[in-house]
Design an enzyme around this catalytic site. Structure first.
Site, PDB file in Angstrom:
ATOM      1  N   LYS A  22       0.873  -1.179  -0.076  1.00 15.46           N
ATOM      2  CA  LYS A  22      -0.167  -0.060  -0.144  1.00 15.46           C
ATOM      3  C   LYS A  22       0.748   1.178   0.051  1.00 15.46           C
ATOM      4  O   LYS A  22       0.774   2.262  -0.652  1.00 15.46           O
ATOM      5  CB  LYS A  22      -0.666  -0.101   1.206  1.00 15.46           C
ATOM      6  N   ASN A  23       1.615   1.259   1.034  1.00 17.74           N
ATOM      7  CA  ASN A  23       2.658   2.485   0.838  1.00 17.74           C
ATOM      8  C   ASN A  23       3.544   2.824  -0.232  1.00 17.74           C
ATOM      9  O   ASN A  23       4.214   3.841  -0.102  1.00 17.74           O
ATOM     10  CB  ASN A  23       3.402   2.578   2.496  1.00 17.74           C
ATOM     11  N   CYS A 116      -4.830  12.903  13.307  1.00 17.39           N
ATOM     12  CA  CYS A 116      -5.015  11.552  13.227  1.00 17.39           C
ATOM     13  C   CYS A 116      -5.099  10.636  14.581  1.00 17.39           C
ATOM     14  O   CYS A 116      -4.343  11.129  15.639  1.00 17.39           O
ATOM     15  CB  CYS A 116      -3.964  11.185  12.287  1.00 17.39           C
ATOM     16  N   ARG A 121       0.408  14.625  13.246  1.00 18.98           N
ATOM     17  CA  ARG A 121       1.206  14.263  11.958  1.00 18.98           C
ATOM     18  C   ARG A 121       1.534  15.327  11.281  1.00 18.98           C
ATOM     19  O   ARG A 121       0.724  15.606  10.274  1.00 18.98           O
ATOM     20  CB  ARG A 121       0.495  13.158  11.115  1.00 18.98           C
ATOM     21  N   ASP A 308       4.525   0.478  12.086  1.00 23.53           N
ATOM     22  CA  ASP A 308       3.454  -0.154  11.673  1.00 23.53           C
ATOM     23  C   ASP A 308       3.416  -1.665  12.100  1.00 23.53           C
ATOM     24  O   ASP A 308       2.202  -2.283  11.684  1.00 23.53           O
ATOM     25  CB  ASP A 308       3.368  -0.081  10.047  1.00 23.53           C
ATOM     26  N   ARG A 400      -8.745  -0.394   4.786  1.00 21.66           N
ATOM     27  CA  ARG A 400      -7.781   0.726   3.962  1.00 21.66           C
ATOM     28  C   ARG A 400      -6.606   0.085   3.620  1.00 21.66           C
ATOM     29  O   ARG A 400      -6.027   0.646   2.785  1.00 21.66           O
ATOM     30  CB  ARG A 400      -7.566   1.827   4.839  1.00 21.66           C
TER      31      ARG A 400
HETATM   32  N1  EPU Z   1       7.092  14.088  11.013  1.00 20.80           N
HETATM   33  C1  EPU Z   1       7.384  15.590  11.521  1.00 20.80           C
HETATM   34  N2  EPU Z   1       7.134  16.342  10.348  1.00 20.80           N
HETATM   35  C2  EPU Z   1       6.760  16.019   9.010  1.00 20.80           C
HETATM   36  C3  EPU Z   1       6.318  14.758   8.709  1.00 20.80           C
HETATM   37  C4  EPU Z   1       6.579  13.757   9.807  1.00 20.80           C
HETATM   38  O1  EPU Z   1       7.724  15.782  12.297  1.00 20.80           O
HETATM   39  O2  EPU Z   1       6.598  16.860   8.249  1.00 20.80           O
HETATM   40  C5  EPU Z   1       7.247  13.074  11.930  1.00 20.80           C
HETATM   41  C6  EPU Z   1       6.056  12.481  12.318  1.00 20.80           C
HETATM   42  O3  EPU Z   1       5.261  12.920  13.265  1.00 20.80           O
HETATM   43  C7  EPU Z   1       6.429  10.945  12.836  1.00 20.80           C
HETATM   44  C8  EPU Z   1       7.747  10.825  12.061  1.00 20.80           C
HETATM   45  O4  EPU Z   1       8.331  12.087  11.623  1.00 20.80           O
HETATM   46  O5  EPU Z   1       6.802  11.396  13.906  1.00 20.80           O
HETATM   47  C9  EPU Z   1       7.874   9.896  10.729  1.00 20.80           C
HETATM   48  O6  EPU Z   1       6.789  10.278   9.928  1.00 20.80           O
HETATM   49  P1  EPU Z   1       6.531   9.842   8.490  1.00 20.80           P
HETATM   50  O7  EPU Z   1       6.544  11.305   7.789  1.00 20.80           O
HETATM   51  O8  EPU Z   1       7.792   9.080   7.777  1.00 20.80           O
HETATM   52  O9  EPU Z   1       5.253   9.305   8.099  1.00 20.80           O
HETATM   53  P2  EPU Z   1       4.537   9.337   6.788  1.00 20.80           P
HETATM   54  O10 EPU Z   1       5.431   9.447   5.867  1.00 20.80           O
HETATM   55  O11 EPU Z   1       3.344  10.444   7.042  1.00 20.80           O
HETATM   56  C10 EPU Z   1       4.381   6.918   6.406  1.00 20.80           C
HETATM   57  C11 EPU Z   1       3.194   5.591   6.250  1.00 20.80           C
HETATM   58  C12 EPU Z   1       2.990   5.179   7.768  1.00 20.80           C
HETATM   59  C13 EPU Z   1       4.053   4.799   8.485  1.00 20.80           C
HETATM   60  C14 EPU Z   1       5.162   6.126   8.578  1.00 20.80           C
HETATM   61  C15 EPU Z   1       6.261   5.645   9.475  1.00 20.80           C
HETATM   62  C16 EPU Z   1       2.468   5.825   4.096  1.00 20.80           C
HETATM   63  C17 EPU Z   1       1.228   6.276   3.111  1.00 20.80           C
HETATM   64  N3  EPU Z   1       2.253   6.175   5.472  1.00 20.80           N
HETATM   65  O12 EPU Z   1       3.547   7.881   7.027  1.00 20.80           O
HETATM   66  O13 EPU Z   1       1.880   4.190   7.314  1.00 20.80           O
HETATM   67  O14 EPU Z   1       3.699   4.833   9.920  1.00 20.80           O
HETATM   68  O15 EPU Z   1       5.537   6.373   7.272  1.00 20.80           O
HETATM   69  O16 EPU Z   1       6.970   4.645   8.705  1.00 20.80           O
HETATM   70  O17 EPU Z   1       3.605   5.771   3.533  1.00 20.80           O
HETATM   71  C18 EPU Z   1       0.135   2.746   7.925  1.00 20.80           C
HETATM   72  O18 EPU Z   1       0.276   2.292   6.848  1.00 20.80           O
HETATM   73  O19 EPU Z   1      -0.553   2.567   8.728  1.00 20.80           O
HETATM   74  C19 EPU Z   1       0.880   4.137   8.168  1.00 20.80           C
HETATM   75  C20 EPU Z   1       0.352   4.967   9.201  1.00 20.80           C
END
Ligand code: EPU
Length: 422
Positions: A22-23, A116, A121, A308, A400
């Site tokens: 998915k991701n 969320c 996030r 995850d 999802r």
């Molecule tokens: N963060 C910041 N600022 C930002 C972005 C992120 O501080 O601008 C922080 C977040 O709050 C978190 C950390 O950085 O503490 C990592 O977050 P990340 O940005 O890597 O998460 P994401 O890219 O929004 C993806 C996956 C998530 C998974 C995370 C971490 C997708 C669609 N989602 O989210 O997947 O948990 O990486 O590996 O790729 C899931 O599939 O259930 C899911 C939540």
């Protein structure tokens, strides 16, 4: 709304085929905004989040359709620049339309994704990275409004309080493919899904070096063309089925998997007493020892233990011998599943970002509420081992991110059914 009803106590046995990630496929589908040509993406799972990404592309004027596990992005330009609230509010990954829209259309208006259930996030790193490339970004009326005359390559540091960011790296990398000059992303996320996206972009004609490392070098090109790509297997679905084998004392052969993407879990499960044999694309999981041992787990960016998988391993450790400590370093508030596991007889205490899990002899079936995608999977695992019947309400979260989960579990011998809520 549907619920899942699980009758626990059966050892799961047999083979299961792992679906596409998915991701990986969500940002890859968003990357098709960067071209006017047709693209073919194979191994795309049938999930609600994938349907949502199709809706976003349609809102942008891009025609795309799913035929089985193939997503076809039809030839034609992206005509609009607004990703509306009604769609974005149902899926945070919609934010990965921002970078490609800005690069291709020089303008983007994407609804602010908001908070969320797994905690705050923020998107500051996405905004910082795109600003470094020369974008002018404001938040107006709940939308991120980004404009540029021409994106320009730059040095971008993408580290935050919790380390690198997967989707911020994806957004900045996609934007940089059409920027003028070279972009270097420092502290880039190394997750396999970011590597998969980079590989797709290279097939589209992008110039990217440093895949799967914290330093990505992207030389901007004038245009990208269409491409065909096979999405990598879903490492989180893989991990969930590995734990299903262990928690039920079963014997499962996972096919179409990629063990090298889930080494942190394989290592942990070996420590806990599972017998794991791998080939390049299969994982065979059995329990080596009669009882599961307690252990410590700390979630970290890749290649560390994935956040995850935190909820799902908590279900297993709730029936282990001894006291385990699970520390969440990515989303310190991602613990809503604790209260539901405790309803089933688990003994878990939250102390800041640490969950202290005292293993109990058995869980008992109960009515529980799914709060997010991975928490739902944890409740299914708990239901598989619990005595009696577990009803998991609000199961739409599971749809999802897990393709036909109950069908796959039934084929492994689970007693699980979907029912309409009255
Ligand atoms: N963060 C910041 N600022 C930002 C972005 C992120 O501080 O601008 C922080 C977040 O709050 C978190 C950390 O950085 O503490 C990592 O977050 P990340 O940005 O890597 O998460 P994401 O890219 O929004 C993806 C996956 C998530 C998974 C995370 C971490 C997708 C669609 N989602 O989210 O997947 O948990 O990486 O590996 O790729 C899931 O599939 O259930 C899911 C939540």
């Amino acid at each position: 709304m549907d619920k899942l009803v699980v009758e626990g106590g059966r050892a799961l046995k047999g083979e299961v085929m792992i679906s596409g990630a998915k991701n990986s496929c969500l940002p890859i589908m968003a990357a098709s905004i960067l071209t006017d040509d047709a693209c073919v993406i194979n191994n795309v799972p049938s999930l609600r989040d994938v349907d949502t990404m199709v809706k976003i592309l349609m809102a942008l004027g891009i025609n795309g359709r799913k035929e089985g596990s193939v997503f076809i992005r039809e030839k034609g330009p992206c005509r609009h620049v607004v990703a509306p609230y009604e769609i974005v509010s149902t899926m945070r990954a919609s934010i990965c339309a921002l970078g490609p829209l800005l690069a291709k259309k020089k303008e983007a208006k994407v609804s602010f994704p908001g908070g969320c259930i797994i905690g705050p996030r923020p998107i500051d790193l996405h905004i910082k990275g795109l600003k470094c490339l020369g974008a002018d970004i404001k938040v107006e009326g709940g939308y991120i409004v980004a404009r540029t005359k021409q994106l320009k390559g730059a040095d971008v540091f993408l580290g935050g309080h919790f380390g690198s960011s997967v989707l911020a790296t994806a957004n900045v990398m996609m934007a940089a493919t059409l920027a003028k000059g070279e972009t270097v992303i420092h502290n880039a996320a190394c997750e396999p899904e970011v590597e998969d996206l980079a590989n797709f972009l290279v097939k589209m004609g992008a110039s990217i070096e440093g895949q799967a490392t914290p330093t990505l070098r992207i030389k901007g090109v004038r245009a990208l063309h269409g491409a065909e790509h096979n999405v990598i297997p879903d490492r989180i679905e893989t991990g969930t089925f590995m734990l299903a084998a262990s928690i039920t004392d079963g014997d499962i052969l996972l096919k179409g998997a990629m063990p090298r993407h889930i080494m942190a879990l394989i290592d942990k499960m070996n420590e806990l007493g599972s017998d794991i044999r791998t080939t390049e694309s299969t994982i065979h999981v059995r329990r080596r020892k009669r009882n599961i041992k307690a252990c410590t787990v700390t979630t970290l960016p890749y290649p560390g233990f994935p956040t995850d998988m935190q909820a799902q391993i908590m279900s297993l450790l709730s029936v282990a011998d001894g006291i385990s400590v699970i520390t969440e370093k990515i989303y310190p508030e991602r613990f809503i599943h604790i209260s539901e596991l405790n309803r089933m007889g688990a003994d878990i205490l939250l102390e800041g970002p640490n969950a202290i899990v005292k293993g109990v002899r058995s869980l008992s079936g109960a009515d529980v509420m799914a709060s997010d995608l991975r928490a739902s999977a944890a409740l299914v695992l708990a239901g598989l081992v619990a005595r009696g019947k577990t009803s998991i309400h609000r199961v739409y979260h599971l749809d999802r991110g897990y393709e036909r989960i109950e069908e796959k579990l039934i084929r492994l011998g689970a007693r699980i059914r979907r029912e309409k809520e009255k």
